[in-house]
Design a protein around this motif. Sequence first.
Motif, PDB file in Angstrom:
ATOM      1  N   THR A 147      34.452  38.586  86.980  1.00  0.00           N
ATOM      2  CA  THR A 147      34.953  37.237  87.253  1.00  0.00           C
ATOM      3  C   THR A 147      35.703  36.760  86.015  1.00  0.00           C
ATOM      4  N   ALA A 148      36.870  36.202  86.202  1.00  0.00           N
ATOM      5  CA  ALA A 148      37.663  35.721  85.066  1.00  0.00           C
ATOM      6  C   ALA A 148      38.330  34.411  85.429  1.00  0.00           C
ATOM      7  N   MET A 149      38.254  33.468  84.517  1.00  0.00           N
ATOM      8  CA  MET A 149      38.909  32.194  84.766  1.00  0.00           C
ATOM      9  C   MET A 149      39.321  31.537  83.462  1.00  0.00           C
ATOM     10  N   VAL A 150      40.425  30.824  83.535  1.00  0.00           N
ATOM     11  CA  VAL A 150      40.915  30.026  82.411  1.00  0.00           C
ATOM     12  C   VAL A 150      40.571  28.573  82.697  1.00  0.00           C
ATOM     13  N   VAL A 151      39.803  27.954  81.808  1.00  0.00           N
ATOM     14  CA  VAL A 151      39.440  26.549  81.953  1.00  0.00           C
ATOM     15  C   VAL A 151      40.285  25.737  80.981  1.00  0.00           C
ATOM     16  N   HIS A 152      41.064  24.825  81.520  1.00  0.00           N
ATOM     17  CA  HIS A 152      41.915  23.963  80.702  1.00  0.00           C
ATOM     18  C   HIS A 152      41.285  22.578  80.601  1.00  0.00           C
ATOM     19  N   LEU A 153      41.060  22.129  79.374  1.00  0.00           N
ATOM     20  CA  LEU A 153      40.478  20.817  79.109  1.00  0.00           C
ATOM     21  C   LEU A 153      41.517  19.959  78.402  1.00  0.00           C
ATOM     22  N   PRO A 154      42.092  18.981  79.100  1.00  0.00           N
ATOM     23  CA  PRO A 154      43.092  18.127  78.470  1.00  0.00           C
ATOM     24  C   PRO A 154      42.480  17.258  77.374  1.00  0.00           C
TER      25      PRO A 154
ATOM     26  N   LYS B 112      38.461  14.136  80.208  1.00  0.00           N
ATOM     27  CA  LYS B 112      38.057  13.381  81.384  1.00  0.00           C
ATOM     28  C   LYS B 112      38.230  14.181  82.675  1.00  0.00           C
ATOM     29  N   ARG B 113      38.961  15.268  82.606  1.00  0.00           N
ATOM     30  CA  ARG B 113      39.149  16.128  83.764  1.00  0.00           C
ATOM     31  C   ARG B 113      39.276  17.565  83.261  1.00  0.00           C
ATOM     32  N   ALA B 114      39.323  18.505  84.179  1.00  0.00           N
ATOM     33  CA  ALA B 114      39.459  19.911  83.809  1.00  0.00           C
ATOM     34  C   ALA B 114      40.097  20.669  84.957  1.00  0.00           C
ATOM     35  N   THR B 115      40.785  21.743  84.609  1.00  0.00           N
ATOM     36  CA  THR B 115      41.361  22.638  85.608  1.00  0.00           C
ATOM     37  C   THR B 115      40.874  24.044  85.317  1.00  0.00           C
ATOM     38  N   ALA B 116      40.321  24.693  86.339  1.00  0.00           N
ATOM     39  CA  ALA B 116      39.836  26.058  86.196  1.00  0.00           C
ATOM     40  C   ALA B 116      40.692  26.971  87.063  1.00  0.00           C
ATOM     41  N   VAL B 117      41.345  27.937  86.443  1.00  0.00           N
ATOM     42  CA  VAL B 117      42.221  28.869  87.153  1.00  0.00           C
ATOM     43  C   VAL B 117      41.529  30.226  87.253  1.00  0.00           C
ATOM     44  N   SER B 118      41.213  30.628  88.471  1.00  0.00           N
ATOM     45  CA  SER B 118      40.578  31.917  88.712  1.00  0.00           C
ATOM     46  C   SER B 118      41.643  33.004  88.823  1.00  0.00           C
ATOM     47  N   ILE B 119      41.411  34.125  88.133  1.00  0.00           N
ATOM     48  CA  ILE B 119      42.320  35.269  88.197  1.00  0.00           C
ATOM     49  C   ILE B 119      41.665  36.347  89.047  1.00  0.00           C
ATOM     50  N   PRO B 120      42.191  36.646  90.228  1.00  0.00           N
ATOM     51  CA  PRO B 120      41.593  37.687  91.065  1.00  0.00           C
ATOM     52  C   PRO B 120      41.470  39.002  90.310  1.00  0.00           C
ATOM     53  N   ARG B 121      40.335  39.648  90.438  1.00  0.00           N
ATOM     54  CA  ARG B 121      40.081  40.835  89.626  1.00  0.00           C
ATOM     55  C   ARG B 121      40.970  42.015  90.009  1.00  0.00           C
ATOM     56  N   ASP B 122      41.512  42.023  91.245  1.00  0.00           N
ATOM     57  CA  ASP B 122      42.370  43.122  91.681  1.00  0.00           C
ATOM     58  C   ASP B 122      43.854  42.839  91.455  1.00  0.00           C
ATOM     59  N   THR B 123      44.151  41.815  90.667  1.00  0.00           N
ATOM     60  CA  THR B 123      45.546  41.511  90.349  1.00  0.00           C
ATOM     61  C   THR B 123      46.140  42.609  89.468  1.00  0.00           C
ATOM     62  N   LEU B 124      47.306  43.123  89.830  1.00  0.00           N
ATOM     63  CA  LEU B 124      48.001  44.098  89.007  1.00  0.00           C
ATOM     64  C   LEU B 124      48.765  43.362  87.913  1.00  0.00           C
ATOM     65  N   VAL B 125      48.548  43.759  86.665  1.00  0.00           N
ATOM     66  CA  VAL B 125      49.146  43.064  85.527  1.00  0.00           C
ATOM     67  C   VAL B 125      49.771  44.071  84.565  1.00  0.00           C
TER      68      VAL B 125
ATOM     69  N   LEU C 111      32.345  17.012  75.814  1.00  0.00           N
ATOM     70  CA  LEU C 111      32.501  17.069  77.268  1.00  0.00           C
ATOM     71  C   LEU C 111      31.688  16.002  77.995  1.00  0.00           C
ATOM     72  N   LYS C 112      31.067  15.082  77.259  1.00  0.00           N
ATOM     73  CA  LYS C 112      30.189  14.095  77.884  1.00  0.00           C
ATOM     74  C   LYS C 112      30.903  13.263  78.943  1.00  0.00           C
ATOM     75  N   GLY C 113      32.187  13.005  78.735  1.00  0.00           N
ATOM     76  CA  GLY C 113      32.922  12.166  79.680  1.00  0.00           C
ATOM     77  C   GLY C 113      33.446  12.912  80.885  1.00  0.00           C
ATOM     78  N   LEU C 114      33.212  14.234  80.923  1.00  0.00           N
ATOM     79  CA  LEU C 114      33.727  15.045  82.019  1.00  0.00           C
ATOM     80  C   LEU C 114      32.780  15.015  83.204  1.00  0.00           C
ATOM     81  N   ASP C 115      33.308  14.686  84.367  1.00  0.00           N
ATOM     82  CA  ASP C 115      32.514  14.656  85.586  1.00  0.00           C
ATOM     83  C   ASP C 115      32.970  15.794  86.493  1.00  0.00           C
TER      84      ASP C 115
ATOM     85  N   THR D  86      35.920  15.547  88.813  1.00  0.00           N
ATOM     86  CA  THR D  86      37.284  15.584  88.297  1.00  0.00           C
ATOM     87  C   THR D  86      37.693  16.987  87.867  1.00  0.00           C
ATOM     88  N   MET D  87      36.863  17.973  88.180  1.00  0.00           N
ATOM     89  CA  MET D  87      37.180  19.356  87.839  1.00  0.00           C
ATOM     90  C   MET D  87      37.852  20.024  89.029  1.00  0.00           C
ATOM     91  N   GLU D  88      39.034  20.560  88.790  1.00  0.00           N
ATOM     92  CA  GLU D  88      39.815  21.192  89.852  1.00  0.00           C
ATOM     93  C   GLU D  88      39.779  22.707  89.699  1.00  0.00           C
TER      94      GLU D  88
END
Length: 349
Positions: free
Chosen positions: A98-105, A109-122, A292-296, A299-301
């Motif tokens: 499992t691999a993901m990039v978590v972006h914390l602005p 107050k919010r976050a974005t988590a981008v999942s990278i499919p493990r079978d992606t050719l790179v 990260l106390k203010g992160l709910d 608000t995580m995408e």
Amino acid sequence: MTKQTRRKPRTRGARIRRALGWTVLALVVAGGGLGYWAYTHLADNLSTVDINQALGKDRPKDVDDGARNILILGSDSRSGANKDLAGGDTGGTARSDTAMVVHLPQGRKRATAVSIPRDTLVSRPACTTASGSALPAADRVMFNSVYTSGGPACVVKTVESMSGVRMDHYVELDFTGFKDLVDALGGVPVTLDRPIHDKESGLDLSAGTHRLDGTGALAFVRTRHGIGDGSDLGRIGLQQKFILALLSELKRQNVLGNPAKLYKTANAATKALTTDSELGSLPKLADFARSLKGLDTSTMETVMLPVDYDTTDPNRVVAAQPQAHDLWTALREDRPVPTDAKRSPAHGG
């Protein structure tokens, strides 16, 4: 390795690692109040890797804008203590299951988590392996094989190369730590609408509620042969179900308010972690967690890297353009991900 059947992947599978990562950090925050011996013991549990030294200066620019990007990996290594877990030994190798990039602005107050499919050719850039040897660049390699070939630093460099986003931190979770964390809680209850029978993992559950111990929980989040069409896609819903149950159990037991339970759980959690050296101490983890106390969680995408089926091998996927470019650009520029950048041809969107 069993090939995936060609079905539309769902976008929520990576939530287990995201939520578990935040749970671990929350537990570590309270560790400093357990006394010097406990504090020292928890600190000794942590493993670190010096990503910055391994990668050198050939990386995306380190922009001081207050945002942070974290690469979170779930390793499926089954060597050592892991060899008897989740279906047995696989020859001592490991992949980033499992691999993901978590972006914390800035402001957290919010976050974005981008999942990278493990079978992606790179395209894997040239990098230095964990043993210090040089690994040449290669095209059309499966993303989850990069960890096997080169280790953590090579995975970080590959993600930075494909995204143009600099990874500020690296966090890895392993099988044994996950199992021990569940056992430290005395198990986690899950409720099934339909039975699961998986001969590969030994998971045999009837419909209804079951309290899973660590071994059962690990089989539960990894099973695929007992559900759906037997591909990796079917277990996504189970992973989401389990992490929600785990978080509910942590709250129900009031772990942070019970010193004995807290130490046992934090001990398991810190054993599960490998981090970059800049994050690899209790004070540093605590400082980061406090930010990260203010992160709910509302608000995580969670977003999956937009992919399309590979024209040569339909069991593999490739990053879809321009959607993937637009997604990574939004993270680099610390902007919300635009709707069009979330649409993936392989998802039917």
